[in-house]
Design a protein around this motif. Structure first.
Motif, PDB file in Angstrom:
ATOM      1  N   TRP A 242      -3.045   6.251  -0.833  1.00  0.00           N
ATOM      2  CA  TRP A 242      -2.738   6.988  -2.065  1.00  0.00           C
ATOM      3  C   TRP A 242      -1.313   6.703  -2.515  1.00  0.00           C
ATOM      4  N   LEU A 243      -0.378   6.692  -1.582  1.00  0.00           N
ATOM      5  CA  LEU A 243       1.032   6.450  -1.921  1.00  0.00           C
ATOM      6  C   LEU A 243       1.212   5.058  -2.522  1.00  0.00           C
ATOM      7  N   ARG A 244       0.540   4.075  -1.931  1.00  0.00           N
ATOM      8  CA  ARG A 244       0.632   2.714  -2.452  1.00  0.00           C
ATOM      9  C   ARG A 244       0.068   2.634  -3.862  1.00  0.00           C
ATOM     10  N   GLU A 245      -1.090   3.253  -4.049  1.00  0.00           N
ATOM     11  CA  GLU A 245      -1.734   3.190  -5.367  1.00  0.00           C
ATOM     12  C   GLU A 245      -0.905   3.888  -6.429  1.00  0.00           C
ATOM     13  N   ASN A 246      -0.090   4.859  -5.993  1.00  0.00           N
ATOM     14  CA  ASN A 246       0.694   5.615  -6.957  1.00  0.00           C
ATOM     15  C   ASN A 246       2.159   5.198  -7.005  1.00  0.00           C
ATOM     16  N   GLY A 247       2.450   4.056  -6.454  1.00  0.00           N
ATOM     17  CA  GLY A 247       3.774   3.454  -6.623  1.00  0.00           C
ATOM     18  C   GLY A 247       4.906   4.071  -5.823  1.00  0.00           C
ATOM     19  N   VAL A 248       4.579   4.796  -4.753  1.00  0.00           N
ATOM     20  CA  VAL A 248       5.649   5.300  -3.888  1.00  0.00           C
ATOM     21  C   VAL A 248       6.069   4.161  -2.971  1.00  0.00           C
ATOM     22  N   GLN A 249       7.372   3.816  -3.034  1.00  0.00           N
ATOM     23  CA  GLN A 249       7.766   2.578  -2.366  1.00  0.00           C
ATOM     24  C   GLN A 249       8.029   2.704  -0.866  1.00  0.00           C
TER      25      GLN A 249
END
Ligand code: C2E
Ligand code: MG
Ligand code: MG
Ligand code: MG
Length: 276
Positions: A242-249
């Motif tokens: 989810w973090l990757r898909e939502n651009g959390v680096q």
């Protein structure tokens, strides 16, 4: 509870009981003895780029290895140290150890050290910081100081003044436990922070519509401010996805690497081991 107080043996198999036991029984004197016997040490945990696995920095986490009871969480002894006026001694042990270890790591890896609000407010931290940087020769730009955003609830003005002094030394300021205090957004106008760490309680609630909206908003905010965002407490592959898909680096958590008592941790490479 009676069985815990008998010898402490039962508690070792039941972490929750052990915490309750220490919450009552860790006395300031026990902690003084722990410092004198050098039982306080430092564990390291990587903070990595979630796409590439490259390690951005390593967080130093205090550990107390009690001869009978094993590892005791800082969640318990930091409070004892604060109560007993020992927080400066604890902070000094951790900061010195962390800087001495980090000087051996690649220059690209930053070391983050937690600072207690009490220690910040005491006003004695800048002198300690300057002397340890000089002693260890660690370039200030490689050191980040993590301070809980809750510091602003009780001590806003003093906290800002002290943080400005610290950032003038060239070290970085990271707001920890972001999202758990109040109105911290206004403080972002007053101090230069290098990064925010969104508290693990948000991630724990995923999937959840509101939490997702909050994390996405903080992601936008940090991108616009040109500061980094770390998601704390990544434990499950679905959270990472989810973090990757939502651009959390950037992220930190048991899934990427647990805290370890390894002074060489700053040399590890997660690029081949990060879950894809
Ligand atoms: P923190 O700075 O927010 O540190 C993150 C905490 O989350 C650490 O707990 C870490 O071990 C834990 N953690 C990391 N990944 C995961 C995960 O995936 N799942 C779960 N459940 N937990 C994870 P720890 O080491 O027990 O430290 C607790 C708190 O104690 C820290 O929270 C920090 O506020 C404080 N602390 C730690 N070391 C120091 C220190 O040297 N000085 C001061 N003043 N405070 C410290
Ligand atoms: Mg921290
Ligand atoms: Mg944190
Ligand atoms: Mg936290």
């Amino acid at each position: 509870k009676a069985k815990v107080s008998s010898k402490g043996n039962a508690a070792r198999f039941e972490p929750h009981l052990e915490e309750a036991y220490f919450a009552r029984l860790v006395q300031e004197q026990e902690f003084v003895d722990a410092l004198d016997r050098q039982e306080i040490t430092v564990a390291y945990q990587p903070i990595a780029d979630l796409m590439t696995g490259q390690v951005l920095c390593v967080e130093a986490l205090a550990r107390w290895y009690h001869p009978q009871r094993g590892a005791i969480s800082p969640a318990i002894f930091v409070e004892t140290a604060e109560r007993g006026g020992l927080i400066d001694r604890l902070g000094e042990v951790v900061l010195r150890r962390a800087c001495m270890d980090a000087i051996q790591w690649p220059e690209t890896v930053q070391i983050n050290v937690n600072l207690s609000p009490k220690q910040l407010i005491s006003g004695r931290f800048p002198a300690l910081l300057a002397s340890i940087l000089q002693e260890t020769r660690l370039p200030p730009s490689r050191l980040g100081i993590e301070i809980t955003e809750n510091v602003f609830i009780d001590f806003a003005e003093d906290a800002i003044r002290q943080l400005l002094t610290i950032s003038n030394c060239g070290v970085k300021i990271i707001l920890d436990d972001f999202g758990t205090g109040y109105s911290s957004l206004s403080y972002l106008r007053m101090i230069e922070v290098d990064g925010l760490k969104i508290d693990a309680s948000f991630l724990r609630q995923l999937p959840d519509r509101k939490v997702e909206a909050i994390i996405r908003t903080v992601t936008r905010l940090t991108a616009d401010l040109n500061i980094y965002l770390v998601a704390e407490g990544i434990e499950r592959p679905e959270q990472l996805e989810w973090l990757r898909e939502n651009g959390v680096q950037f992220g930190q958590g048991f899934l990427l690497g647990r805290p370890r008592l390894d002074p060489q941790l700053g040399r590890i490479d997660l690029r081949s081991s990060i879950p894809s």
